[in-house]
Motif scaffolding. Structure first.
Motif, PDB file in Angstrom:
ATOM      1  N   ILE B  88       7.988  -3.590   6.822  1.00 50.44           N
ATOM      2  CA  ILE B  88       8.336  -4.248   5.557  1.00 50.44           C
ATOM      3  C   ILE B  88       8.130  -3.252   4.422  1.00 50.44           C
ATOM      4  O   ILE B  88       8.211  -3.588   3.249  1.00 50.44           O
ATOM      5  CB  ILE B  88       7.470  -5.516   5.348  1.00 50.44           C
ATOM      6  N   LEU B 148       1.477  -5.920   7.377  1.00 54.43           N
ATOM      7  CA  LEU B 148       0.562  -5.920   6.236  1.00 54.43           C
ATOM      8  C   LEU B 148       0.346  -4.522   5.681  1.00 54.43           C
ATOM      9  O   LEU B 148       0.393  -4.301   4.473  1.00 54.43           O
ATOM     10  CB  LEU B 148      -0.772  -6.554   6.647  1.00 54.43           C
ATOM     11  N   SER B 149       0.142  -3.539   6.573  1.00 55.51           N
ATOM     12  CA  SER B 149      -0.153  -2.198   6.065  1.00 55.51           C
ATOM     13  C   SER B 149       1.061  -1.614   5.349  1.00 55.51           C
ATOM     14  O   SER B 149       0.931  -1.035   4.270  1.00 55.51           O
ATOM     15  CB  SER B 149      -0.617  -1.282   7.193  1.00 55.51           C
ATOM     16  N   LEU B 151       3.438  -3.188   3.893  1.00 52.08           N
ATOM     17  CA  LEU B 151       3.688  -3.903   2.658  1.00 52.08           C
ATOM     18  C   LEU B 151       2.729  -3.494   1.539  1.00 52.08           C
ATOM     19  O   LEU B 151       3.118  -3.301   0.389  1.00 52.08           O
ATOM     20  CB  LEU B 151       3.572  -5.399   2.905  1.00 52.08           C
ATOM     21  N   MET B 152       1.436  -3.363   1.898  1.00 48.52           N
ATOM     22  CA  MET B 152       0.449  -2.926   0.901  1.00 48.52           C
ATOM     23  C   MET B 152       0.858  -1.580   0.307  1.00 48.52           C
ATOM     24  O   MET B 152       0.684  -1.328  -0.885  1.00 48.52           O
ATOM     25  CB  MET B 152      -0.939  -2.765   1.547  1.00 48.52           C
ATOM     26  N   LEU B 153       1.405  -0.714   1.158  1.00 52.73           N
ATOM     27  CA  LEU B 153       1.775   0.627   0.699  1.00 52.73           C
ATOM     28  C   LEU B 153       2.918   0.589  -0.317  1.00 52.73           C
ATOM     29  O   LEU B 153       3.064   1.521  -1.118  1.00 52.73           O
ATOM     30  CB  LEU B 153       2.136   1.514   1.890  1.00 52.73           C
ATOM     31  N   TYR B 155       3.092  -1.415  -2.853  1.00 57.44           N
ATOM     32  CA  TYR B 155       2.439  -1.528  -4.156  1.00 57.44           C
ATOM     33  C   TYR B 155       1.804  -0.203  -4.557  1.00 57.44           C
ATOM     34  O   TYR B 155       1.799   0.183  -5.719  1.00 57.44           O
ATOM     35  CB  TYR B 155       1.392  -2.647  -4.132  1.00 57.44           C
ATOM     36  N   VAL B 156       1.237   0.492  -3.557  1.00 55.00           N
ATOM     37  CA  VAL B 156       0.614   1.786  -3.836  1.00 55.00           C
ATOM     38  C   VAL B 156       1.673   2.804  -4.273  1.00 55.00           C
ATOM     39  O   VAL B 156       1.452   3.576  -5.212  1.00 55.00           O
ATOM     40  CB  VAL B 156      -0.159   2.283  -2.599  1.00 55.00           C
ATOM     41  N   GLN B 159       2.550   2.455  -7.877  1.00 58.17           N
ATOM     42  CA  GLN B 159       1.513   3.012  -8.749  1.00 58.17           C
ATOM     43  C   GLN B 159       1.576   4.540  -8.767  1.00 58.17           C
ATOM     44  O   GLN B 159       1.378   5.169  -9.814  1.00 58.17           O
ATOM     45  CB  GLN B 159       0.121   2.543  -8.300  1.00 58.17           C
ATOM     46  N   TYR B 162       4.345   5.461 -11.078  1.00 59.27           N
ATOM     47  CA  TYR B 162       3.936   5.320 -12.478  1.00 59.27           C
ATOM     48  C   TYR B 162       3.048   6.481 -12.896  1.00 59.27           C
ATOM     49  O   TYR B 162       3.180   7.021 -13.991  1.00 59.27           O
ATOM     50  CB  TYR B 162       3.170   4.006 -12.680  1.00 59.27           C
ATOM     51  N   PHE B 163       2.130   6.851 -12.001  1.00 60.81           N
ATOM     52  CA  PHE B 163       1.202   7.936 -12.314  1.00 60.81           C
ATOM     53  C   PHE B 163       1.972   9.233 -12.587  1.00 60.81           C
ATOM     54  O   PHE B 163       1.746   9.913 -13.596  1.00 60.81           O
ATOM     55  CB  PHE B 163       0.223   8.129 -11.155  1.00 60.81           C
ATOM     56  N   ARG B 166       4.000   9.006 -15.912  1.00 61.64           N
ATOM     57  CA  ARG B 166       3.234   9.032 -17.157  1.00 61.64           C
ATOM     58  C   ARG B 166       2.476  10.335 -17.324  1.00 61.64           C
ATOM     59  O   ARG B 166       2.098  10.710 -18.418  1.00 61.64           O
ATOM     60  CB  ARG B 166       2.233   7.869 -17.178  1.00 61.64           C
ATOM     61  N   TYR B 282      13.527  -4.395   0.088  1.00 57.04           N
ATOM     62  CA  TYR B 282      13.416  -5.785   0.541  1.00 57.04           C
ATOM     63  C   TYR B 282      14.798  -6.348   0.861  1.00 57.04           C
ATOM     64  O   TYR B 282      14.990  -7.028   1.868  1.00 57.04           O
ATOM     65  CB  TYR B 282      12.730  -6.651  -0.519  1.00 57.04           C
TER      66      TYR B 282
END
Lengths: 306, 369
Positions: B88, B148-149, B151-153, B155-156, B159, B162-163, B166, B282
Motif C-alpha cells: 500500500i 501497515l509498514s 503505509l506508515m512510510l 506519511y514519512v 515529511q 517537505y523537509f 523547505r 492510492y
C-alpha cells in the motif's frame, strides 16, 4: 513550574491516546470476530466530519458524537455487505472504504472548513479541576474516561461473557461455529458495526475535542495506527490501552519538542515520529513470534454451504 | 423467494471482463444520483467528468499524461497483488522516485547531456526500490505486516519531501517558496508527439504493460508469482521460496512507482514541489483492480481513472464540483467492482425456480451452554 509542565504533558498524553484507543477497541472486536477492516482511517474521517457538522448545526457536541457513530457505523455496513455478504476481498474492501471516507469527508466537510464549534464539556465540575494535581484526575474530556471504561467493557465482554465467547469462536473457526448453530454472519455484522461506531467516535474526538475544527484528512493516518496497535496488543484490550498511551507519549514528545523549538531535529522529522515509532514497535514485537496469535479466521471470507 | 446467489461450477470468464464495465456504469449512475442528492448538478457532473474530456483533443493529451503514471504504478502493484503481497506504499515509493530524479536534476543543474535523463530515471527507480525494501526486509526478516509498514512510510515520505523543499533543496532565488529550481531542458522529459503535452512517459507506460504481460504469461518468474498468490502451500511444496516472491513483489512495486515518480518530476512537474504527492499511489490500487491485475486491462483502467482527475478538474471550474469528488468517484468504482466480482463465482437467480426449492434449508441447532 516543573509540576505544571509534567501535568500538562500527562494531559496531552491522555488526549493524544484517547481517539486511537477508542478506534482500536472497535477494530479489536471486529478482528476478534474474524473480520479485517482496513477502513478505520476512512471511518474516522467520516465520524470527524459528521460529528463536526452536527455539532455546528445543532450546537450540541454530544449530538455530534452520536452522529459520528451513526455515520461511521453506516459506512462500516457498506464494508460489511461487500466483505461479508458478497465475500469480497477484505483488504481491498477496507482500502476502498478508506479512500471513500477520505473523499466523502472532504466533500461533505467543505462548507464547514474554518468554522468553530463548542467542544465537549468536562464531566466533573471545573472547581475540582482547578487544582493542578486534581486536574490530572478530573480535568479530562468525557471521552478520555469513556475510552478507559470501554477498555474494561471490551475486556469483560470478550473474556467473561457468553456473547464474547461466541464472537471469539466465530473468529477462530467460522465453519465450526456455524455447524453448531452460531450465526456467523450476524455476529460479524455486529462486530463490524461496533468497529465502525467506535472509529466514528474516535474521529469525532479530533474534530470536537482535540482541535476542535474540521480540515481535510484531519486524522492524519491515526486510523492506520489504530490497526497497528491491535497487532501490537496481540488482540488483548489491556495491552491495547497500554499501547495507545505509549503512542500518546510519542505524540506528546513530538508536540513538546516542537513547542520548545527544539532544533536538533527538523520539525518534519518530529512529525514523522509517530509513523516511525509504529514501524519500530511492529518490528520489535514481531521478533521471535510466529504470528499465530491472530484470530485464525482473520480476513477469510465465510459463506455457509448449508 | 427473492434473488439469490447460486455458486457456479467454474468462475465465469465473461463476468471477469464484464465486472469492471458493470462497476464503471454503476458508478456513473449512482454518482449522478448521489451528487444530485448532495445538491450538485449530478447529470452535469457525470457529463463533465466522463464525457467532456473524451470529446476534446486537448483533453485527450491530458488524459494520456495523467494515465501514464497511474498505469506504471498499477502494473508494479499488480505483480504484488497477484502474489498476495499488499504493497500500500506506492505513494511513498512514488515520492521517493520523484526525489531520486530531483537529486540528479539538482546535481546536474548546469550541465547538458543525453545521459542526464536516464540517470534521473535510474535514480528514481533506485529511490522507489530502496523505499520498498524496508517493508520487504521487515516482512521477510521479522514477519511485520507489509500493509501497515508500507503505509506508515507514505506519511514519512511526505515529511521527507517537505523537509527537502523547505531546507536543503529550496530554490535560493525562489522568493522563499518551498520548491526546487525549475529543471533545464536536459533534465526534462522530451515530448513524444510534437505540439502536444504527451511526453515519452506515455509510450514507456504502454511498452511496460506489453513487457510485463509477456513476462507474466511466459516466464517461470511470472508463473511463480501466480502460484504463490493462488496456492501458497502448493508453492512451498513446489520449492518456490515465499520470501523471494515477497521481495520480488515489493521490488516490482517500488521499481515501477519510483519510475513513475521520476517521470512525473521530469515531465509534467519540471521541478519538485510540496504538492508532488497527488494520491496516484492510492488511485493506482484501484487501477490495478479495475484492470483485473492484467497489464492490458490496467492500461484501459488507467485511462478511466485518469478521466476522474481530468474531468474532475474541469467540473470544478464549470459546475463547481469540489476537488474531493474525484476521490469519491474512484472509491465508488472500487466498491462496485468488488460487489460485481461476486458474479464471477456466483450466478444471480431471480425469483423462484426449481433449484431454489430443491435446495436444503439450513437448520440452526441450539447448543447447551
Amino acid at each position: 513550574m516543573t509540576t505544571t509542565l509534567a501535568i500538562s504533558i500527562l494531559m496531552t498524553l491522555a488526549a493524544a491516546a484517547t481517539p486511537i484507543l477508542i478506534a482500536a477497541l472497535g477494530e479489536l472486536v471486529a478482528e476478534k470476530s474474524g473480520v479485517l477492516n482496513l477502513g478505520v482511517e476512512g471511518m474516522m474521517l467520516i465520524g470527524a466530519v459528521a460529528g463536526f457538522a452536527t455539532a455546528v448545526t445543532t450546537g450540541s457536541p454530544a449530538l455530534g458524537c452520536l452522529a459520528a457513530m451513526v455515520a461511521a457505523g453506516a459506512a462500516s455496513m457498506v464494508f460489511a455487505v461487500l466483505a461479508l455478504s458478497l465475500t469480497a476481498n477484505q483488504v481491498a474492501t477496507g482500502l476502498a472504504l478508506t479512500i471513500f471516507g477520505t473523499g466523502i469527508s472532504a466533500l461533505a466537510g467543505a462548507p464547514f472548513v474554518g468554522l468553530t464549534t463548542q467542544t465537549l464539556g468536562l464531566v466533573f465540575p471545573s472547581s475540582l479541576a482547578a487544582d493542578p494535581v486534581l486536574r490530572l484526575v478530573f480535568g479530562h474530556s468525557p471521552l478520555v474516561y469513556i475510552a478507559l471504561l470501554l477498555t474494561v467493557a471490551v475486556w469483560w465482554f470478550l473474556s467473561r461473557s457468553r456473547a464474547g465467547l461466541i464472537l471469539r469462536a466465530v473468529g477462530e473457526s467460522d465453519a465450526a461455529a456455524h455447524s453448531i448453530g452460531y450465526p456467523v454472519l450476524k455476529v460479524r455484522y455486529l462486530a463490524v458495526l461496533f468497529g465502525g461506531a467506535m472509529a466514528g467516535l474516535g474521529g469525532a474526538y479530533y474534530s470536537l475535542v482535540l482541535t476542535p475544527m474540521w480540515a481535510e484528512r484531519l486524522t492524519a493516518g491515526r486510523g492506520w495506527i489504530a490497526i497497528a496497535l491491535v497487532v501490537f496488543a496481540s488482540w488483548r484490550p489491556g495491552r491495547l490501552a497500554l499501547g495507545a498511551y505509549l503512542f500518546g507519549a510519542v505524540i506528546t514528545l513530538e508536540l513538546q519538542a516542537k513547542a520548545a523549538g527544539f532544533s536538533a531535529f527538523a520539525p518534519e522529522f518530529l512529525s514523522s515520529l509517530p509513523y516511525l515509532a509504529t514501524i519500530v514497535v511492529l518490528a520489535v514485537i514481531s521478533i521471535g513470534r510466529a504470528g499465530s496469535i491472530a484470530p485464525a479466521c482473520l480476513g477469510k471470507p465465510f459463506r455457509a454451504t448449508t | 423467494m427473492g434473488p439469490r446467489l447460486v455458486p457456479r461450477l467454474a468462475p465465469s470468464r465473461s463476468m471477469v471482463f464484464a465486472a469492471p464495465v458493470i462497476a464503471v456504469v454503476a458508478t456513473v449512475l449512482v454518482g449522478a444520483l448521489g451528487f444530485t442528492l448532495l445538491g450538485y448538478d449530478g447529470i452535469g457532473a457525470i457529463r463533465e467528468i466522463f464525457l467532456t474530456p473524451l470529446m476534446s483533443a486537448y483533453r485527450w493529451q491530458d488524459l494520456l499524461v495523467k494515465a501514464a503514471p497511474l498505469a506504471i504504478i498499477a502494473i508494479g502493484l499488480s505483480i504484488g497483488f497477484r502474489a498476495n503481497v499488499w504493497n500500500i506504499g506506492a505513494e511513498g515509493q512514488y515520492v521517493l522516485g520523484g526525489l531520486g530524479g530531483t537529486a540528479v536534476a539538482l546535481l546536474t543543474a548546469e550541465m547538458t547531456g543525453a545521459w542526464i535523463l536516464p540517470a534521473m530515471i535510474l535514480a528514481g527507480i533506485i529511490g522507489g526500490m530502496a523505499y520498498a525494501a524496508v517493508p520487504a526486509l521487515l516482512r521477510t526478516r521479522l514477519g511485520v505486516n507489509e500493509i501497515l509498514s508500507s503505509l506508515m512510510l507514505n506519511y514519512v515520505a511526505i515529511q521527507l519531501l517537505y523537509f527537502l523543499m523547505r531546507g536543503p533543496w529550496k530554490d535560493p532565488m525562489g522568493f522563499n517558496f518551498p520548491q526546487t529550481i525549475l529543471f533545464g531542458a536536459a533534465q526534462t522529459l522530451p515530448i513524444a508527439i510534437p505540439g502536444t503535452l504527451v511526453h515519452i512517459g506515455v509510450p514507456i507506460a504502454a511498452a511496460l504493460a506489453l513487457t510485463v504481460w509477456f513476462l507474466l504469461a511466459r516466464s517461470v518468474m511470472g508463473f511463480q508469482v501466480r502460484v504463490v498468490g493462488l496456492a501458497p502451500n502448493a508453492a512451498r511444496y513446489g520449492g518456490f521460496r515465499e520470501k523471494r516472491t515477497i521481495w520480488l513483489a515489493l521490488m516490482a512495486g517500488g521499481c515501477f512507482a519510483g519510475l513513475a515518480g521520476a517521470i512525473e518530476v521530469a515531465g509534467p512537474f519540471g521541478q519538485m514541489v510540496p504538492g508532488f504527492p497527488t494520491g496516484y499511489g492510492y488511485t493506482a490500487i484501484i487501477v490495478a483492480f479495475l484492470g483485473r491485475l492484467h497489464p492490458i486491462g490496467i492500461l484501459l483502467a488507467a485511462l478511466v481513472l485518469a478521466l476522474t482527475y481530468v474531468g474532475g478538474e474541469s467540473a470544478q471550474t464549470t459546475i463547481g464540483l469540489p476537488a474531493a469528488a474525484a476521490g469519491v468517484f474512484q472509491s465508488l468504482m472500487l466498491f462496485f467492482l468488488l460487489a460485481a466480482d461476486i458474479l464471477v463465482r456466483y450466478r444471480l437467480v431471480l425469483g423462484i425456480d426449481a433449484a431454489s426449492q430443491a435446495e436444503p434449508v439450513a437448520t440452526a441447532r441450539t447448543v447447551a451452554p
